[in-house]
Design a protein around this motif. Structure first.
Motif, PDB file in Angstrom:
ATOM      1  N   ARG A 209     -52.979  56.538 -20.206  1.00  0.00           N
ATOM      2  CA  ARG A 209     -51.977  56.750 -19.170  1.00  0.00           C
ATOM      3  C   ARG A 209     -50.580  56.620 -19.761  1.00  0.00           C
ATOM      4  O   ARG A 209     -50.378  55.846 -20.705  1.00  0.00           O
ATOM      5  CB  ARG A 209     -52.150  55.721 -18.054  1.00  0.00           C
ATOM      6  N   PRO A 210     -49.599  57.341 -19.189  1.00  0.00           N
ATOM      7  CA  PRO A 210     -48.218  57.209 -19.677  1.00  0.00           C
ATOM      8  C   PRO A 210     -47.734  55.766 -19.619  1.00  0.00           C
ATOM      9  O   PRO A 210     -47.755  55.136 -18.569  1.00  0.00           O
ATOM     10  CB  PRO A 210     -47.426  58.104 -18.719  1.00  0.00           C
ATOM     11  N   SER A 211     -47.344  55.245 -20.774  1.00  0.00           N
ATOM     12  CA  SER A 211     -46.900  53.855 -20.858  1.00  0.00           C
ATOM     13  C   SER A 211     -46.233  53.632 -22.202  1.00  0.00           C
ATOM     14  O   SER A 211     -46.327  54.465 -23.114  1.00  0.00           O
ATOM     15  CB  SER A 211     -48.079  52.887 -20.709  1.00  0.00           C
ATOM     16  N   GLY A 218     -49.110  56.195 -30.380  1.00  0.00           N
ATOM     17  CA  GLY A 218     -48.924  57.523 -30.958  1.00  0.00           C
ATOM     18  C   GLY A 218     -47.957  57.487 -32.128  1.00  0.00           C
ATOM     19  O   GLY A 218     -48.189  58.134 -33.153  1.00  0.00           O
ATOM     20  N   ALA A 219     -46.859  56.720 -31.979  1.00  0.00           N
ATOM     21  CA  ALA A 219     -45.881  56.614 -33.065  1.00  0.00           C
ATOM     22  C   ALA A 219     -46.485  55.918 -34.274  1.00  0.00           C
ATOM     23  O   ALA A 219     -46.204  56.300 -35.424  1.00  0.00           O
ATOM     24  CB  ALA A 219     -44.651  55.844 -32.580  1.00  0.00           C
ATOM     25  N   LEU A 220     -47.327  54.916 -34.037  1.00  0.00           N
ATOM     26  CA  LEU A 220     -47.996  54.229 -35.147  1.00  0.00           C
ATOM     27  C   LEU A 220     -48.944  55.181 -35.876  1.00  0.00           C
ATOM     28  O   LEU A 220     -49.004  55.196 -37.114  1.00  0.00           O
ATOM     29  CB  LEU A 220     -48.763  53.017 -34.629  1.00  0.00           C
ATOM     30  N   GLY A 221     -49.670  56.007 -35.104  1.00  0.00           N
ATOM     31  CA  GLY A 221     -50.553  56.993 -35.718  1.00  0.00           C
ATOM     32  C   GLY A 221     -49.781  57.981 -36.569  1.00  0.00           C
ATOM     33  O   GLY A 221     -50.206  58.329 -37.678  1.00  0.00           O
ATOM     34  N   LYS A 241     -41.072  64.143 -27.331  1.00  0.00           N
ATOM     35  CA  LYS A 241     -41.050  64.901 -26.078  1.00  0.00           C
ATOM     36  C   LYS A 241     -41.971  64.256 -25.049  1.00  0.00           C
ATOM     37  O   LYS A 241     -41.638  64.186 -23.853  1.00  0.00           O
ATOM     38  CB  LYS A 241     -41.473  66.346 -26.334  1.00  0.00           C
ATOM     39  N   THR A 242     -43.138  63.775 -25.510  1.00  0.00           N
ATOM     40  CA  THR A 242     -44.060  63.077 -24.614  1.00  0.00           C
ATOM     41  C   THR A 242     -43.394  61.846 -24.018  1.00  0.00           C
ATOM     42  O   THR A 242     -43.472  61.605 -22.804  1.00  0.00           O
ATOM     43  CB  THR A 242     -45.332  62.663 -25.380  1.00  0.00           C
ATOM     44  N   ALA A 243     -42.760  61.051 -24.860  1.00  0.00           N
ATOM     45  CA  ALA A 243     -42.092  59.837 -24.391  1.00  0.00           C
ATOM     46  C   ALA A 243     -40.894  60.170 -23.505  1.00  0.00           C
ATOM     47  O   ALA A 243     -40.583  59.447 -22.553  1.00  0.00           O
ATOM     48  CB  ALA A 243     -41.664  58.984 -25.580  1.00  0.00           C
ATOM     49  N   GLY A 248     -37.467  59.237 -20.398  1.00  0.00           N
ATOM     50  CA  GLY A 248     -36.172  59.774 -20.763  1.00  0.00           C
ATOM     51  C   GLY A 248     -35.769  59.430 -22.185  1.00  0.00           C
ATOM     52  O   GLY A 248     -36.609  59.275 -23.081  1.00  0.00           O
ATOM     53  N   VAL A 249     -34.468  59.267 -22.380  1.00  0.00           N
ATOM     54  CA  VAL A 249     -33.923  59.024 -23.712  1.00  0.00           C
ATOM     55  C   VAL A 249     -34.473  57.729 -24.303  1.00  0.00           C
ATOM     56  O   VAL A 249     -34.782  57.654 -25.498  1.00  0.00           O
ATOM     57  CB  VAL A 249     -32.382  58.981 -23.660  1.00  0.00           C
ATOM     58  N   ARG A 250     -34.600  56.707 -23.469  1.00  0.00           N
ATOM     59  CA  ARG A 250     -35.107  55.424 -23.975  1.00  0.00           C
ATOM     60  C   ARG A 250     -36.509  55.567 -24.561  1.00  0.00           C
ATOM     61  O   ARG A 250     -36.821  54.997 -25.601  1.00  0.00           O
ATOM     62  CB  ARG A 250     -35.116  54.379 -22.862  1.00  0.00           C
ATOM     63  N   GLY A 251     -37.376  56.332 -23.888  1.00  0.00           N
ATOM     64  CA  GLY A 251     -38.730  56.522 -24.391  1.00  0.00           C
ATOM     65  C   GLY A 251     -38.752  57.278 -25.705  1.00  0.00           C
ATOM     66  O   GLY A 251     -39.484  56.921 -26.631  1.00  0.00           O
ATOM     67  N   ALA A 252     -37.937  58.338 -25.790  1.00  0.00           N
ATOM     68  CA  ALA A 252     -37.893  59.127 -27.020  1.00  0.00           C
ATOM     69  C   ALA A 252     -37.371  58.292 -28.180  1.00  0.00           C
ATOM     70  O   ALA A 252     -37.898  58.349 -29.300  1.00  0.00           O
ATOM     71  CB  ALA A 252     -37.020  60.361 -26.818  1.00  0.00           C
ATOM     72  N   LEU A 253     -36.322  57.503 -27.908  1.00  0.00           N
ATOM     73  CA  LEU A 253     -35.767  56.643 -28.961  1.00  0.00           C
ATOM     74  C   LEU A 253     -36.759  55.573 -29.394  1.00  0.00           C
ATOM     75  O   LEU A 253     -36.874  55.263 -30.583  1.00  0.00           O
ATOM     76  CB  LEU A 253     -34.470  55.997 -28.477  1.00  0.00           C
ATOM     77  N   LEU A 254     -37.500  55.020 -28.442  1.00  0.00           N
ATOM     78  CA  LEU A 254     -38.493  54.006 -28.785  1.00  0.00           C
ATOM     79  C   LEU A 254     -39.560  54.579 -29.710  1.00  0.00           C
ATOM     80  O   LEU A 254     -39.954  53.950 -30.694  1.00  0.00           O
ATOM     81  CB  LEU A 254     -39.145  53.461 -27.514  1.00  0.00           C
ATOM     82  N   THR A 255     -40.012  55.793 -29.414  1.00  0.00           N
ATOM     83  CA  THR A 255     -41.013  56.440 -30.274  1.00  0.00           C
ATOM     84  C   THR A 255     -40.473  56.641 -31.682  1.00  0.00           C
ATOM     85  O   THR A 255     -41.160  56.352 -32.674  1.00  0.00           O
ATOM     86  CB  THR A 255     -41.429  57.791 -29.666  1.00  0.00           C
TER      87      THR A 255
END
Length: 433
Positions: A209-211, A218-221, A241-243, A248-255
């Motif tokens: 699920r989105p979280s 995914g980023a670790l993989g 793009k998934t994040a 939003g921007v926070r998710g993409a930056l976190l990835t």
């Protein structure tokens, strides 16, 4: 299938018995298709993992003869164990080590080049060198064992991802039992096992699920895949793009931070101002000077020689490589994260497959990049990678002569089939229901 693979064991060295090797691969591939087709639904996971483990143990003692990469892995590993940075010296510049390890040096490939293997690969090389106590044969066995374990872990993750996605778990055998995967990873000791493990982690994450946890996994993989092979870094925009769709921007930056931070952490022990220039120099030379089994590139090279009456290889390689970035942008634009693991697998297949179409060098073990995605894509898109994975084994005929002449008839069949099957898949996709 097992009988076909068992035929490989007495072939030592394999380069002297390539016909027997190709017969064995053909028998193994036929057995593979029959075994996957008849795989029972009941206890499918046990069958897949149990047979997968047995087959990897079967190929583990294969002699090192189809590739000399293991010798370079050993060289790099011994440098790291001795406290040196493998990115800072070329084998040709080390007369002290040449005299200390003349047998190993004689087997090395790319002696005038700096190593281009990423940091996680270097850590694995060093681990094997330490466990093998510097003995080349034992280091090779440890490398195969480590990569075989990573490959088996990737198979386990593929089974889990298929189950979570509601897909048929028996599809995992398309990767886990494939003769090329077995002979090139556990049998050949190639670092593609790390790429398989990282990509499998990315696919597993896409089933959740989105979280934040999904994005981080995914980023670790991606980090694991990129730290063993450089090419998967092209997939970073897909995960961002998934994040982005989730947070939003926070998710993409976190990835990006998780992926980049993980890679930086592993890279830190090897850091030096000269590392990046050395690696880039070798990559540029690799693109300009190396060529093997790259059908589209070889066709354009031959076409250019007919039209311009000169060798265009040094120009073609960099120019074809430049098309990778527009390809990555197009894949990113069309990628639909909301469609889950199927969409990610299709995007990665397009990305990796496009890269191989544009490459100047396509070694047999590169096909593993595509096979790890085959269980998650529709059958029409699985056929081109499966065709490539069989015929690319025949490119080993290059080593059947002292002149190392590449059999163009094999390359022609190999890539004509791939492109033809791709066109058929695209036409079927556009056909009215």
């Amino acid at each position: 299938m097992a009988l076909g693979l068992a035929a490989l064991l007495p072939l030592s060295p394999l380069r002297a018995h390539l016909l027997g090797y190709l017969v064995a691969i053909t028998v193994a591939t036929l057995g593979y298709g029959l075994a996957v087709w008849q795989l029972p639904t009941r206890h499918a996971t046990r069958w897949i993992l149990g047979v997968g483990l047995g087959l990897r143990l079967l190929v583990l003692p294969l002699p090192t003869s189809l590739s000399d990469d293991l010798y370079r892995y050993t060289w790099d590993g011994l440098l790291t164990v001795s406290g040196e940075n493998p990115y800072l010296s070329r084998p040709i510049d080390r007369p002290d080590l040449q005299s200390a390890r003349p047998e190993l040096y004689a087997q090395l490939n790319s002696k005038p080049y700096f190593t281009i293997y990423p940091p996680l690969s270097q850590a694995i090389f060093a681990t094997a060198a330490a466990l093998g106590r510097g003995d080349t044969a034992w280091v090779h066995l440890w490398l195969r064992t480590i990569f075989g374990a990573m490959d088996l872990a990737a198979l386990l993750l593929i089974v889990a991802a298929l189950r979570l996605a509601g897909m048929d778990r028996r599809r995992a055998a398309l990767y886990g039992w494939h003769p090329l995967v077995l002979t090139e990873l556990a049998g050949g000791g190639h670092g593609e096992a790390g790429l398989s493990l990282g990509v499998a982690l990315m696919l597993l994450a896409a089933t959740l699920r989105p979280s934040i946890r999904r994005d981080a996994l995914g980023a670790l993989g991606l980090a694991v895949a990129t730290l063993t092979k450089l090419v998967p870094i092209l997939a970073l925009p897909l995960l961002m793009k998934t994040a982005w769709r989730r947070a939003g921007v926070r998710g993409a930056l976190l990835t990006a931070i998780v992926a980049g931070g993980s890679m930086a952490l592993v890279f830190a022990p090897f850091w030096s101002p000269d590392v990046l220039p050395n690696v880039l120099r070798s990559v540029r030379l690799y693109v300009q000077a190396f060529e093997f089994s790259a059908g589209p590139y070889l066709f354009l090279k031959q076409l250019g020689s007919w039209i311009y009456d000169r060798d265009l290889s040094k120009l073609l390689g960099p120019r074809l490589a430049a098309f990778v970035w527009p390809l990555a942008l197009a894949v990113w634009w069309r990628y639909r994260p909301e469609n889950g693991v199927r969409s990610l697998a299709s995007a990665l297949l397009t990305l990796f497959g496009g890269y191989l179409l544009l490459a100047t060098t396509v070694h047999p073990w590169y096909a593993v990049w595509l096979l790890v995605l085959v269980p998650f894509v529709p059958p029409r898109w699985a056929l081109p990678p499966l065709w490539l994975a069989y015929w690319i084994s025949w490119t080993y005929l290059t080593y059947a002569t002292t002149a190392y002449t590449q059999p163009m008839w094999v390359t022609t069949i190999e890539w004509t089939g791939v492109v033809g099957l791709m066109l058929v898949a695209m036409l079927r996709r556009r056909a009215p229901a």
